[in-house]
Design a protein around this motif. Structure first.
Motif, short mmCIF file in Angstrom:
data_model
loop_
_atom_site.label_atom_id
_atom_site.label_comp_id
_atom_site.label_asym_id
_atom_site.label_seq_id
_atom_site.Cartn_x
_atom_site.Cartn_y
_atom_site.Cartn_z
N GLU A 150 0.80 -1.12 0.00
CA GLU A 150 -0.09 0.08 0.21
C GLU A 150 0.94 1.34 -0.08
O GLU A 150 0.15 2.29 -0.07
CB GLU A 150 -0.91 0.02 1.27
CG GLU A 150 -1.97 -1.28 0.80
CD GLU A 150 -3.13 -1.16 2.16
OE1 GLU A 150 -2.62 -0.32 3.37
OE2 GLU A 150 -3.97 -1.88 2.33
N THR A 151 2.18 1.08 0.29
CA THR A 151 2.98 2.19 0.15
C THR A 151 4.31 2.20 -0.92
O THR A 151 4.31 0.89 -1.02
CB THR A 151 3.48 2.59 1.48
OG1 THR A 151 4.45 1.80 1.97
CG2 THR A 151 2.30 2.88 2.70
N GLU A 152 4.99 3.12 -1.08
CA GLU A 152 6.19 3.09 -1.99
C GLU A 152 7.24 2.15 -1.45
O GLU A 152 7.68 1.38 -2.13
CB GLU A 152 6.34 4.48 -2.15
CG GLU A 152 7.68 4.55 -3.46
CD GLU A 152 7.46 4.07 -4.62
OE1 GLU A 152 8.22 3.82 -5.53
OE2 GLU A 152 6.04 3.92 -4.81
N GLN A 154 6.87 -0.16 0.82
CA GLN A 154 6.50 -1.52 0.81
C GLN A 154 6.44 -2.28 -0.64
O GLN A 154 6.88 -3.35 -0.73
CB GLN A 154 4.99 -1.80 1.28
CG GLN A 154 4.72 -1.54 2.80
CD GLN A 154 3.39 -1.65 3.07
OE1 GLN A 154 2.57 -1.12 2.49
NE2 GLN A 154 3.07 -2.57 4.33
N THR A 273 -4.85 2.89 9.79
CA THR A 273 -3.47 2.69 9.02
C THR A 273 -3.46 4.08 8.42
O THR A 273 -4.14 4.21 7.27
CB THR A 273 -3.51 1.47 8.12
OG1 THR A 273 -3.86 0.19 9.02
CG2 THR A 273 -2.17 1.24 7.51
N ASN A 275 -0.43 6.31 5.68
CA ASN A 275 0.87 6.52 4.67
C ASN A 275 1.51 7.67 5.22
O ASN A 275 1.07 8.73 5.03
CB ASN A 275 0.55 6.54 3.37
CG ASN A 275 1.86 6.28 2.33
OD1 ASN A 275 2.74 6.79 2.93
ND2 ASN A 275 1.63 5.96 1.13
N GLY A 278 5.60 7.50 2.59
CA GLY A 278 6.02 6.28 1.90
C GLY A 278 5.88 5.04 2.81
O GLY A 278 6.33 4.08 2.16
N TYR A 279 5.70 5.12 4.19
CA TYR A 279 5.98 4.25 5.17
C TYR A 279 4.62 3.82 5.66
O TYR A 279 4.05 4.88 6.08
CB TYR A 279 7.18 4.38 5.92
CG TYR A 279 8.62 4.55 5.34
CD1 TYR A 279 9.12 3.31 5.31
CD2 TYR A 279 8.96 5.70 4.90
CE1 TYR A 279 10.40 3.15 4.81
CE2 TYR A 279 10.21 5.57 4.56
CZ TYR A 279 10.89 4.50 4.27
OH TYR A 279 12.38 4.63 3.73
N PRO A 280 4.16 2.51 6.08
CA PRO A 280 3.01 2.23 6.50
C PRO A 280 3.10 2.30 7.96
O PRO A 280 4.10 1.93 8.60
CB PRO A 280 2.92 0.78 6.29
CG PRO A 280 4.19 0.35 6.12
CD PRO A 280 5.17 1.29 5.53
N GLU A 421 10.97 6.13 9.13
CA GLU A 421 11.92 5.80 8.00
C GLU A 421 13.16 5.11 8.75
O GLU A 421 13.78 4.21 7.97
CB GLU A 421 12.47 7.06 7.31
CG GLU A 421 13.24 6.86 6.31
CD GLU A 421 13.73 8.11 5.20
OE1 GLU A 421 14.60 7.95 4.52
OE2 GLU A 421 13.23 9.10 5.77
#
Length: 497
Positions: A150-152, A154, A273, A275, A278-280, A421
């Motif tokens: 669902e994120t870049e 991931q 949840t 984003n 770019g991280y869940p 991150e």
């Protein structure tokens, strides 16, 4: 680890020719129907009414017909992949048809009328790819993670695993352990005949020692790959009415939690949840921490503490009324921040060595300008002059916000994104990270076996511990068998030369 008998058993279960919609459900421009198995060639001829198969891996435009009543079903692009050069390793064809439900159902019905064809089970195309050696288990898991990404970040991690980066790392260790086992077993079998190198046992020990160190280093990754795959857990804690639910709504940019001036509105954990950079992130709003006699509120407080215990990042919220009272000097402000955790009674719940903190002081909008400036100066010193402020504040960042006006929210999000991150790391840097608890378990079992290898004076028992370590690595990828050891022995040694 799958033995030959296991593979034969699965091959019997997953025999025949299967078909399924491989693109998304719902109305769309194009839908892809995939067919795989031994009857694919006849399927193509019957559906297209052509006497010759199309050229492999070249799309052709063809009309599709019902094999029984000859009804014209659709005009489609047909892509033919002869095995083993296909996703499943079997003969495979894809029909790119128009995406209406009626068209898809008609083509499915036509395929179901053909002898030897049946609808695919969940994940069966990928199971066949694994059984036919096209993917190992880590690559299968990477494919699953890519589908659910669902994120870049991931997506990048899953793509890297699906393309075999993790598999190649484990394959390297497997090959080296195989070689070491071959050396040890050759020493056992042939040392008395003096047809073997004298230092072969020591060479094996040195190689295993290096592999052991590499696996230990791989395991000491602070769970960054697992956090990226599953999401970084962030818990918002604080006393009632300091703005926890408002902060959750600001981060989500929607009314995920009820906001009320009545203290104790939030009774249960509210989880969502998001984003962030770019991280869940799995964000949890919790019940306000205070003394209470209400049984429902007490259960909510207990759940808040449990969620804090599971969190990777704890956001400790307070409001400006107490912060201003404690900011008469740098010393009193630092004492206020350092005591905030204990004032929320979290010390007995959290492992302070593995949890990061952000202290959020809310309601800056109710302060006069001079008080806001004073707090900002103190916070800046805490965040950027930690050497002078003292080591006890090193793991804490602080920010001043207003959930009502939005002031300071961007800076808070940048702090949170930085911590997230750091916890997940760049999925494309250095060696690939562990992404599954399953991998970690088998690697820990492998290192335990290798450690026993070093402590064994009996060479036969030492070889058995090496085989145990090899089996644990094999369970991660789904590969390795006894015949692999024999292959290495005869490849590396010319017995009786």
């Amino acid at each position: 680890m799958l033995s030959v008998s296991h593979i034969r058993m699965f091959s019997q279960i997953y025999k025949g020719t299967i078909f399924a919609l491989s693109s998304g459900f719902g109305k769309c421009g194009v839908a892809v129907i995939r067919v795989s198995g031994p009857n694919v060639r006849s399927t193509i001829k019957k559906l297209t009414r052509k006497t010759h198969l199309p050229s492999p891996r070249q799309a052709i435009l063809a009309s599709l017909y019902d094999p029984i009543n000859r009804d014209h079903l659709d005009k489609a692009l047909v892509l033919w992949f002869p095995g083993p050069a296909s996703f499943t390793g079997e003969d495979t064809v894809e029909y790119h048809v128009h995406g209406g439900n009626a068209v898809i159902q008609a083509v499915h019905a036509a395929l179901g009328k053909m002898e030897g064809l049946r609808p695919a089970e969940t994940g069966e195309f990928t199971k066949r790819a694994f059984l036919n050696g096209k993917l190992d288990l880590t690559e299968v898991e990477g494919l699953g993670d890519l589908i659910h990404a669902e994120t870049e970040a991931q997506r990048k991690q899953a793509l890297r695993q699906m393309e075999g980066d993790l598999s190649r790392l484990y394959k390297t260790w497997t090959e080296k352990i195989l070689q070491s086992i071959a050396h040890v077993e050759a020493f056992i079998d042939f040392s008395e005949e003096e047809n073997i190198e004298e230092d072969i046992l020591e060479t094996a020990r040195l190689q295993v020692r290096k592999i052991y160190s590499e696996i230990i280093h791989h395991l000491s990754d602070n769970r960054c790959g697992e956090r990226l795959r599953d999401g970084v857990h962030v818990a918002i804690l604080g006393q009632p009415n300091v703005g926890k639910s408002s902060l959750l709504n600001d981060i989500c940019q929607r009314p995920a939690a009820i906001v009320s001036p009545t203290a104790g509105t939030t009774r249960d954990v509210i989880e969502t949840t998001v984003n962030i950079g770019g991280y869940p992130v799995i964000l949890s709003d919790t019940a306000g921490l205070r003394h209470s006699v209400d049984s429902v509120e007490l259960e909510g407080i207990k759940r808040a503490r449990d969620r804090a215990h599971q969190a990777d990042v704890v956001i400790m919220m307070t409001d400006t009324s107490e912060a201003v009272a404690q900011s008469t000097s740098e010393e009193t402000f630092i004492t206020f921040l350092n005591n905030l955790r204990s004032s929320l009674n979290l010390d007995t719940q959290l492992d302070t060595n593995s949890v990061d903190y952000i202290i959020v002081i809310n309601k800056s909008d109710v302060l006069p300008v001079e008080s806001v400036d004073r707090l900002k100066q103190l916070i800046e010193r805490v965040n950027f002059d930690k050497d002078r402020m003292g080591k006890q504040i090193e793991d804490v960042n602080c920010c001043l916000i207003s959930c009502k006006t939005g002031e300071g929210i961007d800076y808070f999000l940048s702090l949170l994104a930085e911590k997230v991150e750091k916890m997940c790391m760049n999925p494309q840097s250095q060696t690939p990270s562990l992404t599954q608890q399953r991998h970690r378990h088998h690697l820990e079992q492998a290192t335990a076996a290798l450690d026993e290898f070093f402590h064994q004076s009996d060479v036969v028992l030492a070889a058995e511990y090496l085989r145990t370590g090899l089996r644990q690595l094999g369970k991660i990828t789904g590969k390795v068998g006894a015949e692999d050891i024999l292959d290495v022995i005869f490849k590396d040694f010319c017995i009786g030369k």
